[in-house]
Write a protein that holds these residues in place. Structure first.
Motif, PDB file in Angstrom:
ATOM      1  N   GLN A  33     -20.623  -7.107  15.817  1.00  0.00           N
ATOM      2  CA  GLN A  33     -20.823  -8.293  16.650  1.00  0.00           C
ATOM      3  C   GLN A  33     -22.217  -8.261  17.258  1.00  0.00           C
ATOM      4  O   GLN A  33     -22.710  -7.204  17.676  1.00  0.00           O
ATOM      5  CB  GLN A  33     -19.775  -8.340  17.758  1.00  0.00           C
ATOM      6  CG  GLN A  33     -19.796  -9.618  18.580  1.00  0.00           C
ATOM      7  CD  GLN A  33     -18.600  -9.705  19.512  1.00  0.00           C
ATOM      8  OE1 GLN A  33     -17.893  -8.724  19.715  1.00  0.00           O
ATOM      9  NE2 GLN A  33     -18.365 -10.872  20.074  1.00  0.00           N
ATOM     10  N   VAL A  54     -29.042 -15.225  14.425  1.00  0.00           N
ATOM     11  CA  VAL A  54     -27.597 -15.308  14.625  1.00  0.00           C
ATOM     12  C   VAL A  54     -27.338 -15.250  16.120  1.00  0.00           C
ATOM     13  O   VAL A  54     -27.909 -14.400  16.826  1.00  0.00           O
ATOM     14  CB  VAL A  54     -26.864 -14.156  13.896  1.00  0.00           C
ATOM     15  CG1 VAL A  54     -25.368 -14.192  14.208  1.00  0.00           C
ATOM     16  CG2 VAL A  54     -27.096 -14.245  12.398  1.00  0.00           C
ATOM     17  N   GLN A  58     -21.508 -13.408  17.682  1.00  0.00           N
ATOM     18  CA  GLN A  58     -21.034 -13.698  16.328  1.00  0.00           C
ATOM     19  C   GLN A  58     -20.795 -12.409  15.552  1.00  0.00           C
ATOM     20  O   GLN A  58     -21.421 -11.383  15.814  1.00  0.00           O
ATOM     21  CB  GLN A  58     -22.043 -14.577  15.590  1.00  0.00           C
ATOM     22  CG  GLN A  58     -22.193 -15.969  16.173  1.00  0.00           C
ATOM     23  CD  GLN A  58     -20.884 -16.736  16.171  1.00  0.00           C
ATOM     24  OE1 GLN A  58     -20.095 -16.654  15.228  1.00  0.00           O
ATOM     25  NE2 GLN A  58     -20.647 -17.489  17.251  1.00  0.00           N
ATOM     26  N   THR A 121     -20.006 -23.106  13.513  1.00  0.00           N
ATOM     27  CA  THR A 121     -18.806 -22.356  13.114  1.00  0.00           C
ATOM     28  C   THR A 121     -17.730 -23.258  12.537  1.00  0.00           C
ATOM     29  O   THR A 121     -16.739 -22.773  11.998  1.00  0.00           O
ATOM     30  CB  THR A 121     -18.231 -21.581  14.312  1.00  0.00           C
ATOM     31  OG1 THR A 121     -17.980 -22.510  15.383  1.00  0.00           O
ATOM     32  CG2 THR A 121     -19.207 -20.514  14.781  1.00  0.00           C
ATOM     33  N   PHE A 130     -23.264 -20.867  15.068  1.00  0.00           N
ATOM     34  CA  PHE A 130     -23.270 -19.526  14.486  1.00  0.00           C
ATOM     35  C   PHE A 130     -24.690 -18.951  14.542  1.00  0.00           C
ATOM     36  O   PHE A 130     -24.877 -17.753  14.738  1.00  0.00           O
ATOM     37  CB  PHE A 130     -22.787 -19.597  13.043  1.00  0.00           C
ATOM     38  CG  PHE A 130     -22.765 -18.279  12.331  1.00  0.00           C
ATOM     39  CD1 PHE A 130     -21.709 -17.406  12.493  1.00  0.00           C
ATOM     40  CD2 PHE A 130     -23.817 -17.897  11.505  1.00  0.00           C
ATOM     41  CE1 PHE A 130     -21.698 -16.181  11.847  1.00  0.00           C
ATOM     42  CE2 PHE A 130     -23.812 -16.686  10.858  1.00  0.00           C
ATOM     43  CZ  PHE A 130     -22.738 -15.822  11.028  1.00  0.00           C
ATOM     44  N   ARG A 161     -19.471 -14.340   6.277  1.00  0.00           N
ATOM     45  CA  ARG A 161     -18.880 -15.357   7.149  1.00  0.00           C
ATOM     46  C   ARG A 161     -19.183 -16.731   6.582  1.00  0.00           C
ATOM     47  O   ARG A 161     -20.079 -16.899   5.767  1.00  0.00           O
ATOM     48  CB  ARG A 161     -19.464 -15.246   8.570  1.00  0.00           C
ATOM     49  CG  ARG A 161     -19.121 -13.961   9.300  1.00  0.00           C
ATOM     50  CD  ARG A 161     -17.635 -13.865   9.636  1.00  0.00           C
ATOM     51  NE  ARG A 161     -17.146 -15.034  10.349  1.00  0.00           N
ATOM     52  CZ  ARG A 161     -17.276 -15.229  11.673  1.00  0.00           C
ATOM     53  NH1 ARG A 161     -17.885 -14.313  12.415  1.00  0.00           N
ATOM     54  NH2 ARG A 161     -16.801 -16.313  12.251  1.00  0.00           N
TER      55      ARG A 161
END
Length: 415
Positions: A33, A54, A58, A121, A130, A161
């Motif tokens: 994360q 990012v 996330q 997201t 995101f 992801r």
């Protein structure tokens, strides 16, 4: 920085990017994360550059390394993120987007970013961000959908992801242009070829190259274009391939200095049987071909590839002679051309059909001779998934304005 370039290059050669990461480092993918907004890097073309960020909080699937960064899947290559911006996923926290089918083939489509482009997201601008993709990127699309307001959303994968990009922020890629040139002359020299579409002026060519430079275009090699077609390489949005057919002396005399000054790359499709033993005295009223030494001189700019050996001729009906030749005749010629040009380039992997003529026999022979791709004279751009032996090209004529060039080359918005 050098390590990153080498790693990404090796990954490209290996085929499956993330599988290669696993085998190289011997460590499993770990979900981490982000502790803060984290800059990410990746190889795009020949360079490792900042490709976005990012957002804090996330989750990414990363492969740990011994360096100060971890690696993750980014498009068709590898991304890099500073370890200092990552921490293990806390407790039983789960990835909430279900990942989707990560083994599902991509759609042979890309989006193009012209500015910093938000990734969400969910396919909704009110959902959490995101992260952000940087400007001047091509990025593969997994799928797309329209929301209730008829707005198109592109689904992408990043670090195992799923994220979503709005069509209000990015365009769909309409392909990479391959520009076609043959002969270049000064206006005052051009008394014989002024009305031929295959001859351009030094002034027009220089203006066209200046246009590309001023708009930060990257000139690609055919090897990089192959990576694009086969979905194996990340490339910038502003990208073009420059090609010259025949191997004429004017390429050395006029095109080479301009391209070298601007740091551009180009491909010379050479008729191998017409290479001269010694340089000829300049005679602009004749079609003169480069010598061995002249071809060697331009190799810091030009990648030498094949325009066949003896097949650059027409028959009595003015049709390319290639169309009437047998498979074995074509195969012999293609292989001979590759051998003859290997002194300039050990990787002669690309072919230009003489006069744009081809048939199914020529395609088969080109493949069996060891070519990876071949270009035609059919007008259009190149897209992922195209038949690699039927690549389209574009002509920018001596009389075309720069506005015309812009319309032909620039990415056009999709409906």
């Amino acid at each position: 920085m050098l390590i990153r370039v080498i790693v990404s290059f090796l990954l490209f050669l290996s085929g499956s990017v993330f599988a290669s990461l696993l085998s190289q480092h011997g460590q499993p993918v770990r979900y981490m994360q982000t502790t803060e907004n984290a800059i990410i890097w990746a190889q795009v073309g020949n360079d490792v550059i900042t490709v976005g960020n990012v957002r804090a909080g996330q989750i990414l699937a990363v492969v740990p390394t011994d360096a100060d960064y971890d690696e993750f899947s980014f498009g068709f290559g590898t991304g890099f993120i500073d370890k200092g911006h990552l921490e293990p996923v806390q407790g039983t926290q789960q990835v909430k987007d279900s990942l989707g089918d990560l083994n599902k083939p991509l759609s042979n489509q890309n989006l193009i970013t012209w500015r910093a482009t938000p990734m969400y997201t969910a396919p909704n601008a009110s959902s959490a961000q995101f992260g952000v993709l940087a400007a001047n990127l091509r990025y593969p699309i997994s799928s797309k959908l329209q929301d209730g307001l008829h707005q198109t959303w592109y689904q992408i994968r990043i670090g195992n992801r799923l994220a979503w990009v709005s069509s209000l922020d990015a365009q769909q890629d309409d392909g990479i242009p391959i520009l076609t040139y043959h002969h270049i002359l000064r206006d005052e020299e051009n008394t014989r070829f002024r009305h031929t579409s295959t001859t351009t002026s030094v002034r027009a060519f220089s203006n066209q190259m200046t246009w590309l430079r001023d708009r930060d275009y990257t000139t690609l090699t055919m090897y990089q274009l192959e990576g694009y077609i086969r979905n194996k390489m990340n490339l910038p949005a502003r990208a073009v391939v420059i090609t010259f057919d025949d191997g004429l002396k004017s390429v050395n005399r006029y095109a080479y200095p301009v391209l070298k000054e601007y740091g551009f790359r180009a491909t010379a499709f050479v008729i191998s049987s017409r290479i001269k033993r010694h340089p000829q005295k300049w005679a602009p009223r004749s079609l003169q071909f480069m010598s061995f030494s002249e071809l060697e001189q331009i190799q810091d700019v030009f990648d030498v590839q094949s325009h066949t050996h003896f097949l650059h001729r027409v028959d009595g009906h003015r049709q390319p002679i290639l169309l009437s030749r047998s498979y074995h005749n074509l195969l012999f010629d293609f292989e001979r051309s590759r051998r003859a040009l290997s002194q300039f380039n050990p990787h002669v992997l690309y072919l230009s059909y003489p006069f744009g003529g081809y048939n199914t026999t020529a395609l088969q022979a080109a493949n069996d001779a060891g070519f990876h791709m071949a270009v035609t004279t059919v007008k259009g751009k190149v897209k992922p998934g195209d038949n690699p032996f039927l690549l389209k090209r574009l002509y920018i004529l001596r009389t075309d304005s720069l506005d015309t060039m812009s319309r032909l080359i620039s990415n056009q918005p999709q409906g």
